[in-house]
Scaffold this motif. Structure first.
Motif, PDB file in Angstrom:
ATOM      1  N   ALA A  49       0.093  20.086 -11.126  1.00 56.82           N
ATOM      2  CA  ALA A  49       0.970  21.061 -11.797  1.00 56.82           C
ATOM      3  C   ALA A  49       0.474  21.306 -13.225  1.00 56.82           C
ATOM      4  N   SER A  50       0.056  20.231 -13.900  1.00 51.50           N
ATOM      5  CA  SER A  50      -0.456  20.380 -15.278  1.00 51.50           C
ATOM      6  C   SER A  50      -1.733  21.210 -15.303  1.00 51.50           C
ATOM      7  N   ILE A  51      -2.607  20.954 -14.338  1.00 44.47           N
ATOM      8  CA  ILE A  51      -3.885  21.696 -14.300  1.00 44.47           C
ATOM      9  C   ILE A  51      -3.619  23.179 -14.124  1.00 44.47           C
ATOM     10  N   SER A  52      -2.610  23.499 -13.319  1.00 48.88           N
ATOM     11  CA  SER A  52      -2.320  24.930 -13.100  1.00 48.88           C
ATOM     12  C   SER A  52      -1.816  25.578 -14.389  1.00 48.88           C
ATOM     13  N   LYS A  53      -1.373  24.715 -15.346  1.00 45.81           N
ATOM     14  CA  LYS A  53      -0.976  25.265 -16.656  1.00 45.81           C
ATOM     15  C   LYS A  53      -2.085  25.074 -17.690  1.00 45.81           C
ATOM     16  N   GLY A  54      -3.258  24.646 -17.205  1.00 42.39           N
ATOM     17  CA  GLY A  54      -4.398  24.507 -18.124  1.00 42.39           C
ATOM     18  C   GLY A  54      -4.463  23.185 -18.844  1.00 42.39           C
ATOM     19  N   ASN A  55      -3.622  22.205 -18.426  1.00 48.01           N
ATOM     20  CA  ASN A  55      -3.600  20.900 -19.117  1.00 48.01           C
ATOM     21  C   ASN A  55      -4.310  19.847 -18.245  1.00 48.01           C
ATOM     22  N   ILE A 108       0.847  -1.205   0.000  1.00 49.61           N
ATOM     23  CA  ILE A 108       0.000   0.000   0.000  1.00 49.61           C
ATOM     24  C   ILE A 108       0.876   1.245   0.000  1.00 49.61           C
ATOM     25  N   LEU A 109       1.929   1.221   0.793  1.00 51.61           N
ATOM     26  CA  LEU A 109       2.810   2.391   0.896  1.00 51.61           C
ATOM     27  C   LEU A 109       3.437   2.729  -0.447  1.00 51.61           C
ATOM     28  N   PHE A 110       3.930   1.700  -1.165  1.00 57.03           N
ATOM     29  CA  PHE A 110       4.593   1.959  -2.453  1.00 57.03           C
ATOM     30  C   PHE A 110       3.581   2.467  -3.489  1.00 57.03           C
ATOM     31  N   SER A 111       2.356   1.930  -3.440  1.00 60.63           N
ATOM     32  CA  SER A 111       1.333   2.431  -4.364  1.00 60.63           C
ATOM     33  C   SER A 111       0.936   3.858  -4.010  1.00 60.63           C
ATOM     34  N   ALA A 112       0.878   4.134  -2.704  1.00 62.41           N
ATOM     35  CA  ALA A 112       0.520   5.488  -2.263  1.00 62.41           C
ATOM     36  C   ALA A 112       1.533   6.490  -2.800  1.00 62.41           C
ATOM     37  N   SER A 113       2.790   6.126  -2.731  1.00 62.36           N
ATOM     38  CA  SER A 113       3.840   7.042  -3.226  1.00 62.36           C
ATOM     39  C   SER A 113       3.678   7.283  -4.720  1.00 62.36           C
ATOM     40  N   SER A 114       3.336   6.219  -5.426  1.00 61.74           N
ATOM     41  CA  SER A 114       3.203   6.327  -6.877  1.00 61.74           C
ATOM     42  C   SER A 114       2.024   7.217  -7.262  1.00 61.74           C
ATOM     43  N   VAL A 115       0.910   7.037  -6.540  1.00 61.39           N
ATOM     44  CA  VAL A 115      -0.285   7.843  -6.875  1.00 61.39           C
ATOM     45  C   VAL A 115      -0.073   9.289  -6.458  1.00 61.39           C
ATOM     46  N   LEU A 116       0.648   9.486  -5.346  1.00 58.53           N
ATOM     47  CA  LEU A 116       0.928  10.846  -4.870  1.00 58.53           C
ATOM     48  C   LEU A 116       1.789  11.586  -5.891  1.00 58.53           C
ATOM     49  N   ARG A 117       2.759  10.880  -6.469  1.00 58.22           N
ATOM     50  CA  ARG A 117       3.598  11.513  -7.507  1.00 58.22           C
ATOM     51  C   ARG A 117       2.727  11.924  -8.682  1.00 58.22           C
ATOM     52  N   MET A 118       1.829  11.034  -9.071  1.00 60.42           N
ATOM     53  CA  MET A 118       0.951  11.346 -10.212  1.00 60.42           C
ATOM     54  C   MET A 118       0.064  12.544  -9.873  1.00 60.42           C
ATOM     55  N   GLN A 119      -0.446  12.562  -8.645  1.00 64.03           N
ATOM     56  CA  GLN A 119      -1.341  13.661  -8.258  1.00 64.03           C
ATOM     57  C   GLN A 119      -0.617  14.994  -8.335  1.00 64.03           C
TER      58      GLN A 119
END
Ligand SMILES: CCCCC/C=C\C/C=C\C/C=C\C/C=C\C/C=C\C=C\C(=O)SCCNC(=O)CCNC(=O)[C@H](O)C(C)(C)COP(=O)(O)OP(=O)(O)OC[C@H]1O[C@@H](n2cnc3c(N)ncnc32)[C@H](O)[C@@H]1OP(=O)(O)O
Ligand SMILES: Cc1cc2nc3c(=O)[nH]c(=O)nc-3n(C[C@H](O)[C@H](O)[C@H](O)COP(=O)(O)OP(=O)(O)OC[C@H]3O[C@@H](n4cnc5c(N)ncnc54)[C@H](O)[C@@H]3O)c2cc1C
Length: 581
Positions: A286-292, A270-281
């Protein structure tokens, strides 16, 4: 946490139950510091953040996230609270038109929060634009009294987390300034015209953020439970493994190892998946703040999948740990009951698991169909129509097991999509057909999510920087996790032809060998989570292993033990005993 706030007791002297009531049974400020704070960060515009964030950080404003109503929790588009724009006064009028529109559940809403992010159906110029977030002051910032037009209360005792208040809220034509609509993504201008967002689900952003936070939180709660149960299993001696020999540690029993070691492995998964999803989030934010907003669907689905799997796995794991401690697992001072009651609600809140898994299934079917048509699909689901590479890896190697998960998941999606087509041909209505396949669709989502978690576990262990000894233990834990979840899902692998009955027997044998091999690592592994006794709050899991003394010491703190004869004797028992004379 140096002192338990409301009791002003030094942490070390607090009773275990008092510790739980603050740390586990519910922190009245958790929604303020998590969802409310995130809503301001992700849904308010810079000017609004400047106005409210400093006050929230100083706890001048204590907020909550008021979305769920007594009539609707899952179906956000069905919320009934209205926010109607009044162009004359340039205000929104908030109202609760029905009993079912009463806001119900939000953490801290009853007695703690003086403000809320309220999700309400936005109406302007006679048209409804769906649920939107609004900053709403609920109580006077000095007296804490409810403001006129705001009706607040507490919803009553719950299965757990009873030291925080969950509240209800009704509005009676309550007016707020136009500028209290959180306006980062969409706006209502002074003339009442609506400016739409670049993606109509951005207003759901705080739910997505919280689902990701819950994944990490579940790994910590499960880590607490396996620490308690494993340490206890090393201290507890019971029965005879060999007649006539001394009673062994219960951790010597293979069944006890089977109860605990896969859940120790699950903490890491769970911890390793949490880290992966957190990176994606973070990348998507960051992309949304650029309109993407291109990767928003990928984040939505992954957060649904991991929140559903981690909440289910941690809840089941904590209950298994409680049961593994026998009678003492049932006592409050063990810490396990409050861990269970404060974790099982993660299956329900922030998106009920079945509903989130159906969101995942919708994405799998849609992506599978797009792949068949040669249309582009996003990274996490490219495998659905990719060719299988089963036989390139050594049989039953880790890579082969991951391939087996991949192919079985793709196979199940393919089978279920065919079933959906058949059902559609019968019903001639997609939604009825969808409902008639929804159990199978949930299974698709679960297998896809498990494949993701297994793949992340393996890829993290293979790339982690650690000593050979640590790496070797993590590799054994990962291998145990892969095999354990294959044995729990045997049918999928047999149906896809990726594993045979003989393969499964071979893997089972290896699993039992891994239990014995990992037995000596069990206590060092949970010690490595390094929970302070005060935070673990457990008579069974304390570092010094003085379980029986601690159980007995804790019992002395019970108010019932202040006198030898309790008041109830004189009031109830004595009259009862005399009544039959
Ligand atoms: C003390 C220190 C603390 C520090 C704090 C730090 C961290 C916190 C720590 C730990 C966390 C622990 C606890 C967290 C804190 C608090 C939690 C406590 C309380 C709980 C709070 C709550 O429960 S808040 C309320 C939660 N409610 C929900 O989640 C509702 C669930 N329902 C929904 O989300 C939606 O109704 C839905 C997704 C199920 C359906 O939405 P709908 O609009 O109907 O869409 P459709 O199904 O029609 O789909 C249409 C398309 O939209 C796509 N989509 C849907 N949602 C999203 C989304 N969010 N993002 C992107 N896209 C989305 C969907 O995929 C469809 O797309 P396609 O058309 O392309 O298929
Ligand atoms: C401890 C706790 C704290 C909470 N804190 C907050 C908070 O701070 N703020 C807030 O806004 N809310 C909060 N909630 C509310 C929570 O978000 C909702 O309870 C949750 O979203 C589930 O919605 P519901 O209660 O309406 O359940 P329902 O959706 O009514 O679920 C009941 C059953 O219906 C099924 N179901 C519903 N829709 C479908 C579907 N489309 N397909 C198949 N089955 C379906 C579900 O799977 C479930 O089995 C909290 C809840 C709890 C328990």
């Amino acid at each position: 946490m140096r002192k338990l706030a409301e009791h002003n007791i030094p942490l070390r002297e607090a009773s275990i139950t008092q510790v739980h009531s603050v740390l586990r049974d519910g922190n009245p400020l958790i929604v303020h510091t998590s969802m409310f704070a995130n809503a301001l960060a992700s849904l308010a515009n810079p000017k609004q953040q400047q106005q409210w964030v400093p006050l929230a950080e100083k706890n001048r404003i204590i907020g909550t996230y008021a979305q769920t109503e007594i009539g609707h929790g899952t179906f956000v588009r069905g919320l009934e609270t209205t926010a109607i724009f009044d162009p004359e006064t340039k205000e929104f009028v908030l109202h609760s038109p029905t009993i079912t529109s009463t806001k119900w559940w939000p953490g801290g809403l009853g007695k703690t929060a003086n403000a809320a992010i309220v999700m309400a159906q936005l109406y302007t110029q006679g048209k409804c634009y769906g649920p939107h977030p609004f900053f709403v002051q609920l109580r006077d910032f000095d007296t804490h009294h409810s403001l006129p037009g705001v009706i607040l209360g507490e919803i009553g005792p719950r299965l757990g987390i009873n030291s925080q208040d969950n509240g209800y809220l009704r509005f009676d034509h309550y007016r707020i300034p136009r500028t209290n609509m959180l306006m980062r993504h969409s706006q209502v201008l002074e003339d009442g015209s609506y400016v739409k967002p670049i993606h109509n689900k951005l207003s759901y952003g705080t739910m997505v953020w919280t689902r990701v936070a819950i994944v990490h939180s579940c790994s910590k709660k499960l880590a607490c439970a396996v620490t308690i149960a494993t340490r206890y299993s090393a201290v507890r001696h019971q029965s005879e493994l060999v007649p006539g020999k001394p009673e062994p540690q219960i951790l010597e029993y293979q069944t006890q190892q089977y109860k605990l070691l896969p859940h120790i492995a699950s903490v890491f998964a769970i911890l390793f998946s949490a880290s992966s999803v957190l990176r994606m989030q973070r990348n998507v934010a960051a992309s949304i703040s650029k309109g993407n907003v291109e990767l928003l669907p990928e984040l939505h689905i992954l957060s649904c999948a991991m929140k559903a799997l981690s909440s289910q796995d941690s809840t089941q794991g904590i209950e298994t740990c409680r049961l593994a401690c026998g009678g003492h697992g049932y006592i409050a001072s063990s810490g396990l009951p409050s861990l269970y009651t404060s974790t099982t609600c993660t299956i329900t809140y922030e998106g009920e698991n079945t509903v989130l898994l159906l969101q995942v299934a919708r994405y799998l079917i849609k992506s599978y169909r797009a792949g068949l048509e040669g249309l582009p699909v996003l990274p996490s689901v490219m495998y659905l129509t990719a060719p299988s590479a089963m036989h390139q890896s050594p049989p039953l190697s880790n890579q082969a097991l991951i391939e087996a998960f991949r192919i079985s998941s793709a196979n199940l999606v393919k089978e279920t999509e065919s079933r959906l087509c058949r059902q559609f041909n019968l019903e001639q209505n997609f939604h009825y057909a969808w409902n008639r396949c929804s159990v199978a669709l949930v299974h698709c989502a679960e297998l896809h999510s498990r494949y993701y978690m297994c793949e992340k576990f393996l890829s993290t262990v293979e790339s982690i920087r650690a000593s050979d000894r640590v790496r070797s233990v993590l590799q054994d834990l990962c291998r145990l996790y892969l095999i354990h979840h294959i044995t729990l899902n045997q049918g999928h692998f047999l149906r896809s032809g990726t594993l045979s009955g003989v393969d499964l027997s071979t893997l089972e044998e290896e699993m039992y060998e891994l239990l014995a091999k990992l037995r000596p690592q069990a206590v060092p592994l949970v010690d490595a989570f390094d929970f302070r006794d005060e935070l673990l709050g457990s008579t069974l899991g304390a570092w010094d292993g003085r379980v029986y003394e601690r159980l007995y010491e804790e019992a002395q703190k019970s108010p019932l033990n202040k006198t030898d004869v309790s008041k109830a004797y004189h009031k109830y028992l004595q009259p009862l005993m005399k009544s039959n004379l």
